[in-house]
Scaffold this motif. Structure first.
Motif, PDB file in Angstrom:
ATOM      1  N   GLN A  59       0.815  -1.224   0.000  1.00 50.95           N
ATOM      2  CA  GLN A  59       0.000   0.000   0.000  1.00 50.95           C
ATOM      3  C   GLN A  59       0.851   1.278   0.000  1.00 50.95           C
ATOM      4  O   GLN A  59       0.396   2.320  -0.453  1.00 50.95           O
ATOM      5  CB  GLN A  59      -0.966  -0.014   1.190  1.00 50.95           C
ATOM      6  N   LYS A  60       2.084   1.177   0.472  1.00 50.78           N
ATOM      7  CA  LYS A  60       2.920   2.381   0.499  1.00 50.78           C
ATOM      8  C   LYS A  60       3.219   2.893  -0.913  1.00 50.78           C
ATOM      9  O   LYS A  60       3.607   4.058  -1.083  1.00 50.78           O
ATOM     10  CB  LYS A  60       4.229   2.116   1.255  1.00 50.78           C
ATOM     11  N   THR A  61       3.023   2.047  -1.929  1.00 51.77           N
ATOM     12  CA  THR A  61       3.313   2.469  -3.310  1.00 51.77           C
ATOM     13  C   THR A  61       2.391   3.595  -3.762  1.00 51.77           C
ATOM     14  O   THR A  61       2.704   4.301  -4.727  1.00 51.77           O
ATOM     15  CB  THR A  61       3.203   1.292  -4.297  1.00 51.77           C
ATOM     16  N   GLY A  62       1.264   3.783  -3.063  1.00 51.51           N
ATOM     17  CA  GLY A  62       0.389   4.918  -3.391  1.00 51.51           C
ATOM     18  C   GLY A  62       1.128   6.233  -3.199  1.00 51.51           C
ATOM     19  O   GLY A  62       0.992   7.167  -4.002  1.00 51.51           O
ATOM     20  N   ALA A  63       1.925   6.318  -2.141  1.00 50.94           N
ATOM     21  CA  ALA A  63       2.707   7.541  -1.877  1.00 50.94           C
ATOM     22  C   ALA A  63       3.749   7.747  -2.980  1.00 50.94           C
ATOM     23  O   ALA A  63       3.974   8.879  -3.438  1.00 50.94           O
ATOM     24  CB  ALA A  63       3.389   7.451  -0.514  1.00 50.94           C
ATOM     25  N   PHE A  64       4.375   6.662  -3.419  1.00 48.82           N
ATOM     26  CA  PHE A  64       5.372   6.779  -4.496  1.00 48.82           C
ATOM     27  C   PHE A  64       4.729   7.386  -5.746  1.00 48.82           C
ATOM     28  O   PHE A  64       5.289   8.263  -6.394  1.00 48.82           O
ATOM     29  CB  PHE A  64       5.956   5.411  -4.873  1.00 48.82           C
ATOM     30  N   GLU A  65       3.537   6.878  -6.085  1.00 50.17           N
ATOM     31  CA  GLU A  65       2.882   7.361  -7.314  1.00 50.17           C
ATOM     32  C   GLU A  65       2.560   8.850  -7.227  1.00 50.17           C
ATOM     33  O   GLU A  65       2.660   9.577  -8.222  1.00 50.17           O
ATOM     34  CB  GLU A  65       1.605   6.566  -7.582  1.00 50.17           C
ATOM     35  N   ILE A  66       2.150   9.297  -6.036  1.00 54.52           N
ATOM     36  CA  ILE A  66       1.813  10.715  -5.868  1.00 54.52           C
ATOM     37  C   ILE A  66       3.062  11.574  -6.092  1.00 54.52           C
ATOM     38  O   ILE A  66       3.034  12.555  -6.833  1.00 54.52           O
ATOM     39  CB  ILE A  66       1.212  10.965  -4.465  1.00 54.52           C
ATOM     40  N   VAL A  67       4.164  11.182  -5.467  1.00 52.89           N
ATOM     41  CA  VAL A  67       5.402  11.959  -5.612  1.00 52.89           C
ATOM     42  C   VAL A  67       5.915  11.865  -7.054  1.00 52.89           C
ATOM     43  O   VAL A  67       6.350  12.871  -7.630  1.00 52.89           O
ATOM     44  CB  VAL A  67       6.469  11.484  -4.607  1.00 52.89           C
TER      45      VAL A  67
ATOM     46  N   GLY B 232      -9.592   3.939   9.176  1.00 51.52           N
ATOM     47  CA  GLY B 232     -10.419   2.941   9.852  1.00 51.52           C
ATOM     48  C   GLY B 232      -9.541   2.079  10.730  1.00 51.52           C
ATOM     49  O   GLY B 232      -9.312   2.358  11.903  1.00 51.52           O
ATOM     50  N   ASN B 233      -8.995   1.018  10.115  1.00 47.98           N
ATOM     51  CA  ASN B 233      -8.086   0.140  10.866  1.00 47.98           C
ATOM     52  C   ASN B 233      -6.675   0.714  10.919  1.00 47.98           C
ATOM     53  O   ASN B 233      -5.795   0.172  11.566  1.00 47.98           O
ATOM     54  CB  ASN B 233      -8.092  -1.248  10.218  1.00 47.98           C
ATOM     55  N   ALA B 234      -6.459   1.798  10.155  1.00 47.28           N
ATOM     56  CA  ALA B 234      -5.240   2.611  10.178  1.00 47.28           C
ATOM     57  C   ALA B 234      -4.037   1.985   9.470  1.00 47.28           C
ATOM     58  O   ALA B 234      -2.918   2.490   9.577  1.00 47.28           O
ATOM     59  CB  ALA B 234      -4.868   3.030  11.603  1.00 47.28           C
ATOM     60  N   GLY B 235      -4.263   0.928   8.719  1.00 42.54           N
ATOM     61  CA  GLY B 235      -3.174   0.356   7.931  1.00 42.54           C
ATOM     62  C   GLY B 235      -2.728   1.306   6.831  1.00 42.54           C
ATOM     63  O   GLY B 235      -1.528   1.444   6.559  1.00 42.54           O
ATOM     64  N   ASN B 236      -3.686   1.971   6.200  1.00 44.72           N
ATOM     65  CA  ASN B 236      -3.334   2.770   5.023  1.00 44.72           C
ATOM     66  C   ASN B 236      -2.573   4.038   5.393  1.00 44.72           C
ATOM     67  O   ASN B 236      -1.646   4.429   4.694  1.00 44.72           O
ATOM     68  CB  ASN B 236      -4.599   3.101   4.223  1.00 44.72           C
ATOM     69  N   ILE B 237      -2.932   4.685   6.496  1.00 47.15           N
ATOM     70  CA  ILE B 237      -2.190   5.889   6.883  1.00 47.15           C
ATOM     71  C   ILE B 237      -0.763   5.487   7.291  1.00 47.15           C
ATOM     72  O   ILE B 237       0.209   6.183   6.978  1.00 47.15           O
ATOM     73  CB  ILE B 237      -2.916   6.698   7.988  1.00 47.15           C
ATOM     74  N   THR B 238      -0.637   4.332   7.917  1.00 47.76           N
ATOM     75  CA  THR B 238       0.679   3.794   8.272  1.00 47.76           C
ATOM     76  C   THR B 238       1.496   3.541   7.005  1.00 47.76           C
ATOM     77  O   THR B 238       2.690   3.868   6.930  1.00 47.76           O
ATOM     78  CB  THR B 238       0.511   2.480   9.059  1.00 47.76           C
ATOM     79  N   ALA B 239       0.826   2.992   5.986  1.00 49.17           N
ATOM     80  CA  ALA B 239       1.501   2.649   4.731  1.00 49.17           C
ATOM     81  C   ALA B 239       1.936   3.904   3.970  1.00 49.17           C
ATOM     82  O   ALA B 239       3.073   3.977   3.478  1.00 49.17           O
ATOM     83  CB  ALA B 239       0.570   1.812   3.857  1.00 49.17           C
ATOM     84  N   TYR B 240       1.047   4.887   3.851  1.00 47.81           N
ATOM     85  CA  TYR B 240       1.408   6.101   3.128  1.00 47.81           C
ATOM     86  C   TYR B 240       2.581   6.815   3.802  1.00 47.81           C
ATOM     87  O   TYR B 240       3.486   7.305   3.140  1.00 47.81           O
ATOM     88  CB  TYR B 240       0.206   7.048   2.990  1.00 47.81           C
ATOM     89  N   TRP B 241       2.552   6.848   5.136  1.00 48.42           N
ATOM     90  CA  TRP B 241       3.655   7.514   5.835  1.00 48.42           C
ATOM     91  C   TRP B 241       4.962   6.774   5.567  1.00 48.42           C
ATOM     92  O   TRP B 241       6.012   7.383   5.313  1.00 48.42           O
ATOM     93  CB  TRP B 241       3.327   7.614   7.334  1.00 48.42           C
ATOM     94  N   MET B 242       4.915   5.449   5.573  1.00 49.56           N
ATOM     95  CA  MET B 242       6.111   4.655   5.252  1.00 49.56           C
ATOM     96  C   MET B 242       6.606   4.979   3.841  1.00 49.56           C
ATOM     97  O   MET B 242       7.815   5.147   3.606  1.00 49.56           O
ATOM     98  CB  MET B 242       5.792   3.155   5.364  1.00 49.56           C
ATOM     99  N   GLY B 243       5.672   5.095   2.905  1.00 49.53           N
ATOM    100  CA  GLY B 243       6.045   5.389   1.520  1.00 49.53           C
ATOM    101  C   GLY B 243       6.727   6.744   1.387  1.00 49.53           C
ATOM    102  O   GLY B 243       7.765   6.872   0.735  1.00 49.53           O
ATOM    103  N   TYR B 244       6.149   7.747   2.027  1.00 47.96           N
ATOM    104  CA  TYR B 244       6.787   9.076   1.965  1.00 47.96           C
ATOM    105  C   TYR B 244       8.167   9.051   2.621  1.00 47.96           C
ATOM    106  O   TYR B 244       9.116   9.663   2.136  1.00 47.96           O
ATOM    107  CB  TYR B 244       5.896  10.123   2.651  1.00 47.96           C
ATOM    108  N   ARG B 245       8.290   8.337   3.727  1.00 46.50           N
ATOM    109  CA  ARG B 245       9.593   8.272   4.417  1.00 46.50           C
ATOM    110  C   ARG B 245      10.633   7.520   3.579  1.00 46.50           C
ATOM    111  O   ARG B 245      11.803   7.893   3.548  1.00 46.50           O
ATOM    112  CB  ARG B 245       9.438   7.616   5.796  1.00 46.50           C
ATOM    113  N   ASP B 246      10.194   6.452   2.904  1.00 48.50           N
ATOM    114  CA  ASP B 246      11.113   5.717   2.019  1.00 48.50           C
ATOM    115  C   ASP B 246      11.648   6.644   0.930  1.00 48.50           C
ATOM    116  O   ASP B 246      12.847   6.637   0.624  1.00 48.50           O
ATOM    117  CB  ASP B 246      10.399   4.544   1.331  1.00 48.50           C
TER     118      ASP B 246
END
Ligand SMILES: *Cc1c(COP(=O)(O)O)cnc(C)c1O
Length: 360
Positions: free
Chosen positions: A175-183, A198-212
């Motif tokens: 899911q973190k690849t969504g952040a890559f695509e945006i950048v 909701g379950n907060a997986g996606n916000i965790t994933a996007y933050w990981m993607g931006y940090r990567d």
């Protein structure tokens, strides 16, 4: 008819997130490179939201355009690939609907057995239809999503079945690849990133993607992360587990988010916030997106636009900001919400004059 031989034959582009972002994913030579064409979703401007907020630009990331109609496909493709790599022949998830639709599709494609545990009576029709169509074994639990997830963890501890909820770390990685695509699309990170939680997986994933990407110096500064929960299911806002979460946005009707710590880290490290929005605000944003922007999303997705619209009243200055909102799932998932609105349907006879008169 055009001669098919005369049509240009484009070389097959790298399709799917595993191929596109292999260098950033925990792949081994034994990870099957599977895909249903997930990712590479559109990022479109929303001018009405720019006018309403004073932002320099508001972009909608249409995750509703993924193969099963939600962002869950980004993580599921990797979770299923890893399940196969690990020798599993079956996968299981608890789901408010979209996770089960996605798991069912990828399992069907790869010939795995798939079990889904859904909270009985509180899953949208379109999502249930998908799980049925793909041949999932569907167990309707007489309890909440949180009860179903507890059971899912227990069952997969006891049996050789892969758990493909977002507690599976491969889901977050995909899911973190969504952040890559945006950048990649904007050339840098946005200033603000808005999404439903909701379950907060996606916000965790996007933050990981931006940090990567930050670690690779592919962006100047990661965005402030703004998450939005439904007021009746807002444990991350109150800091307390919600025993009986309630909201029309079934995809985020969750009282005990599995990735609680990840959401708090994203909020605090980015200088963002997690706020609540009412069901009325969600429905208002849902209608606004459909009528003013031509974007038909499910209510949970509209929560992030409802949240964006309240930020100026909460003292967040949006003037000049570049903003991305994640439209997490398609409106077709939950047609009941659109159909329950007062629809302007006019009955007419088979008569030209009557049809003309009804055009208003
Ligand atoms: C799963 C889902 C969410 C919530 O994502 P989390 O990772 O659980 O926070 C939001 N919107 C839609 C459409 C979803 O399917």
């Amino acid at each position: 008819m055009a001669d098919p031989d005369a049509l240009p034959s484009a070389p097959p582009a790298a399709s799917g997130i595993i191929a596109r972002y292999a260098a950033y994913l925990p792949l081994t030579p034994d990870t099957p490179r599977i895909t249903l064409g997930e990712g590479s979703t559109p990022l479109v401007r929303a001018e009405s939201l720019e006018r309403l907020t004073g932002a320099a630009s508001v972009h909608l990331k249409l995750e509703s355009c993924n193969p099963t109609g939600s962002f869950k496909d980004r993580g599921m493709v990797l979770a299923v690939a890893k399940a196969i790599e690990d020798g599993h022949q079956a996968v299981l998830c608890a789901s408010t609907g979209n996770t089960s639709a996605s798991a069912a599709a990828y399992a069907a494609r790869m010939g795995l057995k798939v079990y889904v545990l859904v909270p009985r009576g509180s899953i949208a029709q379109g999502k249930l239809a998908q799980a049925i169509a793909h041949g999932a074994r569907i167990l309707a639990v007489k309890g909440s999503f949180d009860d179903a997830l507890t059971l899912a963890r227990e069952i997969t501890d006891r049996h050789p079945i892969a758990l493909v909820n977002s507690v599976n770390p491969h889901r977050i990685q995909g899911q973190k690849t969504g952040a890559f695509e945006i950048v990649d699309a904007l050339g840098d990170a946005p200033d603000l990133h808005c999404m439903p939680v909701g379950n907060a997986g996606n916000i965790t994933a996007y933050w990981m993607g931006y940090r990567d990407y930050q670690a690779e110096e592919r962006l100047t500064r990661p965005p402030r992360m703004f998450g939005f929960q439904a007021a009746g299911a807002a444990p991350l806002v109150s800091g307390q587990i919600v025993e009986h979460p309630e909201t029309i946005a079934t995809a985020i009707r969750i009282g005990k988010p599995a990735s609680w710590a990840g959401a708090v880290a994203a909020r605090d490290q980015s200088g963002g916030d997690i706020q609540a929005v009412s069901d009325d605000q969600i429905l208002h944003a849902y209608r606004h997106l459909a009528r003013e922007e031509g974007v038909f999303c499910e209510p949970a997705s509209a929560a992030c636009v409802a949240g964006l619209l309240q930020l100026p009243q909460r003292g967040v200055d949006l003037s000049g900001a570049r903003i991305v909102c994640i439209i997490t799932g398609s409106g077709l998932k939950d047609p009941d919400i659109a159909l329950s609105a007062e629809a302007d349907i006019v009955d007419v006879p088979v008569d030209l004059a009557a049809v003309e008169a009804a055009l208003d």
